[in-house]
Write a protein that holds these residues in place. Structure first.
Motif, PDB file in Angstrom:
ATOM      1  N   PHE A   1       4.536  -2.861   4.023  1.00 34.16           N
ATOM      2  CA  PHE A   1       3.435  -2.988   4.609  1.00 34.16           C
ATOM      3  C   PHE A   1       2.455  -3.867   3.695  1.00 34.16           C
ATOM      4  CE2 PHE A   1      -0.718  -2.072   5.630  1.00 34.16           C
ATOM      5  CZ  PHE A   1      -0.893  -2.749   6.996  1.00 34.16           C
ATOM      6  N   HIS A   2       2.245  -3.332   2.463  1.00 34.78           N
ATOM      7  CA  HIS A   2       1.424  -3.820   1.541  1.00 34.78           C
ATOM      8  C   HIS A   2       1.429  -5.086   0.790  1.00 34.78           C
ATOM      9  CE1 HIS A   2      -1.502  -3.045  -2.003  1.00 34.78           C
ATOM     10  NE2 HIS A   2      -0.808  -4.282  -2.377  1.00 34.78           N
TER      11      HIS A   2
ATOM     12  N   SER B   1       2.025  -9.270  -8.467  1.00 40.14           N
ATOM     13  CA  SER B   1       0.727  -8.588  -8.646  1.00 40.14           C
ATOM     14  C   SER B   1       1.014  -6.943  -7.934  1.00 40.14           C
ATOM     15  CB  SER B   1      -0.351  -9.042  -7.603  1.00 40.14           C
ATOM     16  OG  SER B   1      -0.192  -8.944  -6.381  1.00 40.14           O
ATOM     17  N   PHE B   2       2.006  -6.934  -7.445  1.00 40.18           N
ATOM     18  CA  PHE B   2       2.464  -5.424  -7.332  1.00 40.18           C
ATOM     19  C   PHE B   2       3.101  -4.712  -8.169  1.00 40.18           C
ATOM     20  CE2 PHE B   2       4.596  -1.954  -5.083  1.00 40.18           C
ATOM     21  CZ  PHE B   2       3.747  -1.528  -4.200  1.00 40.18           C
TER      22      PHE B   2
ATOM     23  N   HIS C   1      -5.703   1.754   4.966  1.00 42.13           N
ATOM     24  CA  HIS C   1      -4.380   1.794   4.415  1.00 42.13           C
ATOM     25  C   HIS C   1      -4.485   1.246   3.122  1.00 42.13           C
ATOM     26  CE1 HIS C   1      -4.357  -2.442   5.250  1.00 42.13           C
ATOM     27  NE2 HIS C   1      -4.548  -1.930   6.730  1.00 42.13           N
ATOM     28  N   GLY C   2      -3.173   1.314   2.310  1.00 47.35           N
ATOM     29  CA  GLY C   2      -3.099   1.107   1.060  1.00 47.35           C
ATOM     30  C   GLY C   2      -3.871  -0.141   0.412  1.00 47.35           C
ATOM     31  N   TRP C   3      -3.445  -1.063   1.073  1.00 58.09           N
ATOM     32  CA  TRP C   3      -3.641  -2.595   1.006  1.00 58.09           C
ATOM     33  C   TRP C   3      -5.234  -2.767   1.069  1.00 58.09           C
ATOM     34  CZ3 TRP C   3      -5.808  -6.771   3.407  1.00 58.09           C
ATOM     35  CH2 TRP C   3      -5.665  -8.210   2.641  1.00 58.09           C
TER      36      TRP C   3
ATOM     37  N   GLN D   1      -6.945  -1.285  -1.833  1.00 55.58           N
ATOM     38  CA  GLN D   1      -6.628  -2.178  -2.947  1.00 55.58           C
ATOM     39  C   GLN D   1      -8.044  -3.290  -3.014  1.00 55.58           C
ATOM     40  OE1 GLN D   1      -4.407  -2.449  -5.314  1.00 55.58           O
ATOM     41  NE2 GLN D   1      -5.572  -4.273  -6.076  1.00 55.58           N
ATOM     42  N   GLN D   2      -8.010  -4.019  -1.734  1.00 53.47           N
ATOM     43  CA  GLN D   2      -9.029  -5.039  -1.459  1.00 53.47           C
ATOM     44  C   GLN D   2     -10.404  -4.325  -1.745  1.00 53.47           C
ATOM     45  OE1 GLN D   2      -8.073  -8.219  -0.750  1.00 53.47           O
ATOM     46  NE2 GLN D   2      -6.208  -7.399  -1.465  1.00 53.47           N
TER      47      GLN D   2
ATOM     48  N   GLN E   1      -1.332  -3.652  -8.500  1.00 51.66           N
ATOM     49  CA  GLN E   1      -1.326  -3.070  -7.230  1.00 51.66           C
ATOM     50  C   GLN E   1      -0.327  -2.004  -7.044  1.00 51.66           C
ATOM     51  OE1 GLN E   1      -1.320  -6.348  -4.107  1.00 51.66           O
ATOM     52  NE2 GLN E   1      -2.664  -7.413  -5.304  1.00 51.66           N
TER      53      GLN E   1
ATOM     54  N   ALA F   1       0.998   1.391   9.645  1.00 52.32           N
ATOM     55  CA  ALA F   1       0.518   1.562   8.597  1.00 52.32           C
ATOM     56  C   ALA F   1      -0.008   2.943   8.429  1.00 52.32           C
ATOM     57  CB  ALA F   1      -0.691   0.450   8.260  1.00 52.32           C
TER      58      ALA F   1
END
Lengths: 876, 235, 136
Positions: A30-31, A56-57, C53-55, C58-59, C73, C102
């Motif tokens: 998902f990320h 980048s992951f 959520h994770g992303w 991150q942002q 990341q 998610a």
């Protein structure tokens, strides 16, 4: 809160491992999708966007692993994996681990058994009295064999006492002859009061217990049968309650049957009401709170003094005593045995720990290359430690399980071999959970000790150092100092154990038949009693009548074709216990000796030869002198280098009042020394006098018979006795050898078990030396290869290196001998006829250990010969 | 200088001094070296020249007395022992001269061992082990014990063990030292094949014959790097 | 476990320490530890106002730090697991703004307390540093 949520995560991950993994995967994908979309929005094409996201992951798999580590889940699955691996490796080194298993199993087994014995002897209380509050009221002091109270005294105590909260009269031991459906039989019985039955928590299988009114003298006698007797002698008669049983001339009503587990106090078959007792009872008492035993004893003494000097106890010079129930039944020798055994077993645990640690260390040092490799491969140090722990723990647990499995077999076996005369009913093997606990604890301690050496090594050693030393250079010779020290310690303890065993075995051998002075195994001994016959009460007429019957018995037995010799006596050498008279020449007493009355055939029957003179005369006229037969050493002591025959000496009974005149004895014969006063007596001087009416012929006599060949047949002797007078009862048929065995059982048991321990220790020692030498050969094979290549013969190499081991062993033995001399001093009271510093025993043990050590070096010789020097050199 | 991004290992001014009996022994002095991804590097030199010390440092078995060491762009000279162990486990594969297989573990278990401590799932582990064993052509022997194998076969298993974790670099210390020439060549061929497939390798050897397998070789002499002609680099 | 974290921290933030003396190495290690804590703190901070959520976390971190700290990341996820284990955050599956499944993280009470405490600590620390810098 925190711990719980963590636990839930761990458990969830453990049991739903794949689901959690999937979730993680989904989350990361998902990320990446989000990142890719964001990149696309920035204007990248899809492929570039995806790759940029991936970059980048930073590697999905790598991150997943980081996550798993963060979870901490792997810890458990890894442990599981390590455990399985250790288990598999266990079976791939069968010799090494088998030896360790044997070490653990033997030590845990023996120690657990010793603990059970120790517990039974010292800690276990009878079931009815878990706190050990009940005491036995008895007498001490006075003439030997006279420590029984009279009924009158017991009643006075019961009425007059102010110190007991519970008082129950009992006759602990009685052996009446009863008429059973199958014929007359002498059985073990006890007389119990109603209260005594209540105290011991008796519950009848059928019928009822005794009633308080049946405690009264003269009440109608009643009996309880054992289940065993009901089944065997009465064929499980369902209407047994209410039936009449003949005991002598009395008619006793059977009121109940006791279940098989009721055996109080020593495996009795019959319990009689207390009112039906005339022999001198005891009492079970419980002190009032706050009263000490001493206070209670002095209270009893006051009551006894109030009865006047003519009461039976005062006449005999007895003092009332309160003895804890357990002490009353367990002779001090057997308790010393249990103590010695337990101490030995603790030493033994230490020996086996040393042995196991030795094996472990050897195993471990042998694996240093492996450890180095593991460390080089980045495997954590903890894994190596865990591997060692798993290995030892599994072996130890295996040993514990084996021991526990064997306990139900070995326990009863051990207890069966404790042959105590009239042993208390609770001296039997009885499983207790703490035996299991003890086994686990001992194994745990052993395992901990065993693991500690490699663990300390692993924790302290600088892993980089191991790697440098071993990953790049090949194996060195390894450090032997640690192992040598362990071996020295082990051999020291082994020597102590060996010497102890040697001394005890020699001691028990010393009291064996060689020092008896006669062939005890061939001499029949039994008891006959004329209690069922009524004699004139007036003395010496009653004695004359009894003697006449006994003379008939002697004649009847002599008429047996097989009879070599027969005799009657007031005592039996197996049962008697020490001097009971003092002797004097004039007024002054010279020393102590043993006196009893015997018939003229006594010395022939035992087979003790005469040195001088003749045996006692058959007829002893009332106005003639009293003749006596004395032993050789006594004669030499009193009349050195003179002829003792026809000389006179004066004897006086130890417990007799001062006013009693001493009795003159004319010596008519001198016999060789023999153990007259019991198996462990140190003073065996005796003056034996004839069985004659003048000095009271007891209604009960010991009868001794020796046949020309073999051991006399019990039935034929019984028949002969009954031919003489059918009213005589005949019981306890045995041989002198057997009687002596029983008296010596605890001593034999100590010696035997010590020997078992010593043998096991020798086994451990040889395992230790063997593994040390073999691994040394393995580890030094390169060095040996070089030496061989340089022209040294394997034999010389072996001799050289065996000498090194023997030196180690010798040092251990020397320290051990010193230690043993200290230990022997402690238990010297247990020794009979052996000097605690006996040079020959010490030398023998030292020699044996050195021999075993040499033998254990032999397998290494063959290993040595298998070394191929060419191969060793090639690997350089 | 090769492309910065492609450098796997970079050693700068590495010194290693051993202290023995109050005497300093300088095993390495001022070594500068780099290994790129996909390279097959050979370190040559006579015995005692510091080759093994060099490999120990590269393999994070040992720390330099001074100097910088970056592995994959990360400074590793300052890491603690357990951190180094972790990196060794994940990113370095070792092949020893004396194979050092664990005697009471089967071939399969030997190869699996380092993976156990990386948190790899057992199914994944199995795949990795099988793959590595197939690569060295020992798949059919996975149930055997090391003692049942010849020296050459043992070394191949050791190679598989080093490979299984998919390390960044394979380090081999005299991998042919305990082998006869035929088996030695076979092992070198195997290493060469691995290199062709993209693995980064660094071997230490005193045998010039085997240096020819390498894409690049350096010579160590008395703890210093010299070029092929025995002339001090940079002089 | 601490060892694990500090190893991770090395590549958590792609900062290179070159030409380090021993003292500097010590410093680098401390800074590593510091940054390790920083990532955890930043993640908590990112969840302060809303569940993400994770992303999105991150942002948000990038946004808070003005893209000064470029975080690798993937390292966020182990950090989230660590925080969840410590009980600072909780996670639930939900549906994202673009309709995908998610995993959403939210701050627990304990996490909020922790975040405030750390923030205070940081503030004091940076004030001190600023003061020292000005004095110097």
């Amino acid at each position: 809160m925190f711990e719980r949520s963590r636990l839930i995560i761990v458990l969830k991950a453990l049991f739903q491992s794949s689901r959690t993994e999937d979730e993680l995967d989904e989350e990361m994908r998902f990320h990446l999708k989000m990142e890719t979309e964001a990149n696309v929005k920035k204007g990248m094409d899809l492929k570039a966007a995806h790759q940029a996201a991936l970059r980048s992951f930073g590697g999905i798999e790598q991150r997943k692993e980081d996550c798993r580590e963060a979870w901490g889940v792997r810890v458990i699955t890894n442990l599981l994996h390590e455990f399985c691996l250790s288990l598999r490796r266990l079976f791939r080194r069968p010799v090494q681990n088998g030896l360790m298993f044997a070490t653990f199993a033997v030590s845990v087994m023996l120690s657990t058994l010793s603990w059970s014995l120790f517990h039974t002897m010292f800690l276990r209380q009878p079931e009815f009295d878990p706190k050990g509050e009940y005491l036995v009221l008895n007498y001490v002091g006075g003439v030997i064999g006279a420590s029984r109270s009279s009924n009158g005294e017991m009643e006075a105590y019961k009425e007059g006492q102010k110190v007991f909260s519970d008082f129950a009269e009992v006759g602990f031991y009685n052996s009446p002859t009863i008429q059973l459906p199958g014929g007359a039989e002498r059985v073990l019985a006890a007389n119990l009061s109603a209260r005594a039955l209540q105290i011991v928590g008796a519950k009848p299988l059928m019928g009822r217990l005794f009633r308080p009114e049946e405690d009264k003298r003269g009440s109608a006698p009643v009996a309880l049968l054992s289940q065993h007797m009901w089944e065997n002698s009465y064929d499980r008669d369902p209407s047994i309650v209410g039936k009449i049983m003949d005991i002598g001339s009395d008619q006793v009503t059977i009121v109940g049957v006791m279940p098989a587990d009721f055996r109080f106090p020593n495996d009795q078959d019959l319990w009689l009401s207390y009112g039906f007792y005339d022999w001198g009872p005891d009492a079970m008492v419980k002190l009032k709170p706050g009263v000490t035993r001493e206070q209670a004893e002095s209270n009893l003494k006051v009551i006894l003094d109030g009865l006047g000097p003519d009461s039976p106890a005062n006449r005999r010079g007895l003092t009332p005593a309160l003895i804890p129930f357990r002490d009353y039944y367990l002779p001090s020798e057997i308790r010393v045995s249990a103590l010695v055994l337990f101490a030995l077993s603790l030493i033994f645990v230490v020996v086996s720990c040393a042995n196991a640690a030795n094996l472990m260390l050897i195993d471990f040092l042998g694996r240093r290359a492996e450890v180095a490799t593991s460390l080089a491969l980045g495997i954590p140090r903890g894994a190596s430690i865990r591997n060692v722990c798993f290995q030892v723990t599994m072996i130890a647990m295996g040993a514990v399980l084996l021991s526990i499995a064997l306990l139900p077999v070995a326990g009863p076996f051990l207890y069966d071999h404790i042959d105590v005369n009239l042993e208390p009913y609770w001296l039997n093997y009885h499983f207790e959970w703490h035996y299991v606990g003890m086994a686990f604890a001992l194994a745990g301690v052993s395992a901990a000790v065993t693991v500690s050496a490699p663990m300390v090594y692993l924790l302290w050693v600088d892993p980089d150092k191991v790697i440098r030393e071993h990953a790049y250079t090949s194996r060195g010779t390894g450090r032997t100092l640690w192992r040598r020290l362990l071996l020295i310690g082990q051999i020291t303890l082994l020597t102590v154990l060996g010497v102890s065993a040697g001394l005890l075995v020699r001691s028990s051998y010393n009291v064996g038949e060689n020092t008896w002075g006669y062939p005890a195994d061939r001499v029949f001994v039994g008891k006959i009693s004329a209690r069922e016959i009524e004699f004139t009460v007036e003395e010496p007429l009653g004695s004359v009548q009894r003697l006449a019957i006994y003379r008939r018995v002697l004649d009847q037995v002599t008429q047996r074709l097989e009879t070599e010799a027969v005799a009657l006596a007031h005592f039996s050498p197996g049962y008697s216990s020490g001097p009971n008279i003092t002797y004097a020449l004039g007024q002054e007493e010279i020393g102590e000796a043993f006196n009893s009355q015997v018939t003229e055939g006594f010395f022939d029957t035992l087979g003790v030869p005469f040195v001088e003179g003749n045996t006692l005369p058959r007829e002893n006229p009332d106005d003639g002198p009293v003749y006596g037969v004395i032993n050789e050493s006594l004669a030499q002591k009193i009349w050195p280098s003179q002829d003792p025959l026809q000389r006179v000496l004066y004897i006086r009974f130890s417990g007799a009042p001062a006013s009693a005149p001493s009795i003159p004895i004319v010596v008519c014969g001198v016999v060789r020394d023999f153990q007259v006063s019991g198996p462990v007596a140190r003073n065996n001087d005796f003056i034996l006098t004839p069985l004659m009416p003048r000095s009271f012929v007891r209604p009960g006599q010991f009868i001794f018979v020796r046949d020309r060949i073999g051991v006399p047949n019990v039935r034929s002797i019984r028949d002969a006795v009954h031919r003489a007078d059918s009213r005589l009862s005949f019981y306890f048929p045995s041989t002198l050898g057997r009687v002596i065995d029983i008296m010596l059982s605890s001593m034999h048991m100590t010696a035997n078990l010590t020997t078992v321990f010593a043998a096991a220790a020798v086994l451990l020692c040889s395992i230790g030396v063997y593994s040390l030498t073999v691994t040394q050969v393995l580890q030094s094979s390169r060095e040996f290869g070089i030496r061989m290549a340089l022209g040294t013969e394997p034999q010389r190499l072996w001799v050289h290196f065996t000498c090194g081991h023997l030196l180690t062993t010798l040092i251990g033995v020397l320290i051990g001998l010193f230690g043993a001399s200290q230990v022997a001093r402690v238990f010297s009271p247990l020794l009979f006829g052996v000097d605690p510093y006996s040079v020959s025993t010490y030398a023998m043990v030292a020699f044996t250990i050195l021999l075993v050590a040499t033998l254990a070096c032999i397998p290494s010789f063959f290993r040595l010969r298998r070394i191929n020097p060419a191969k060793c050199l090639r690997s350089l | 200088m090769s492309n910065e991004n492609n450098t796997l290992i970079k050693l700068t001014n590495i010194n290693k001094v051993f202290l023995t009996d109050d005497m300093e022994t300088r095993a390495l002095s001022g070594v500068d070296m780099h290994i790129d991804n996909g390279e097959f590097m050979a370190i040559n030199g006579p015995s005692g020249c510091g080759k093994s010390t060099m490999l120990s440092i590269i393999g994070l078995l040992d720390t330099p007395t001074s100097g910088e060491y970056t592995l994959n762009g990360r400074d590793v000279a300052s890491l603690s022992a357990s951190e180094r162990a972790r990196i060794r486990n994940k990113e370095v594969g070792f092949i020893f001269q004396s194979f050092n297989l664990i005697g009471d573990l089967s071939v399969y278990e030997n190869v699996e061992l380092p993976l156990t401590y990386r948190g790899t799932k057992s199914s994944a582990r199995k795949e990795l082990v099988m793959e590595a064993l197939e690569k060295v052509d020992m798949g059919h022997r996975m149930k055997h014990m090391p003692s049942q194998l010849s020296g050459g076969q043992q070394q191949r298993v050791a190679v598989a063990r080093a490979l299984a974790g998919k390390p960044q670099i394979l380090l081999a210390d005299e991998p042919t030292g305990n082998l006869d020439s035929k088996n030695g060549e076979a092992v070198m061929d195997l290493l060469k094949n691995l290199n062709d497939e993209g693995a980064t390798l660094c071997i230490v050897t005193h045998d010039e014959r085997y240096s020819t397998y390498a894409t690049r070789s350096v010579h160590l002499f008395d703890g210093q790097l010299v070029d092929g002609d025995g002339v001090m680099a940079g002089v | 476990m601490d060892e694990v974290f500090s190893v991770l921290s090395v590549d958590t933030l792609s900062i290179k320490f070159l030409s380090l003396t021993n003292l500097e190495k010590e410093m680098a290690k401390k800074v590593n530890d510091l940054l390790q804590g920083t990532l955890d703190m930043l993640a908590l901070r990112a969840l302060r106002d809303e569940n993400r959520h994770g992303w999105a976390i991150q942002q948000r971190i990038n946004q808070i730090s003005n893209d000064l700290l470029s975080i690798n990341q993937g390292s966020l996820y182990p950090a989230l697991i660590r925080l969840e284990k410590k009980g600072y955050i909780k996670s639930d599956w939900g549906v994202s703004e673009n309709g995908r499944r998610a995993k959403y993280y939210r701050l627990t009470k304990k996490g909020r307390v922790q975040m405030e405490a750390e923030a205070t600590l940081w503030r004091e620390f940076s004030t001190t540093i600023n003061l020292i810098m000005e004095i110097l």
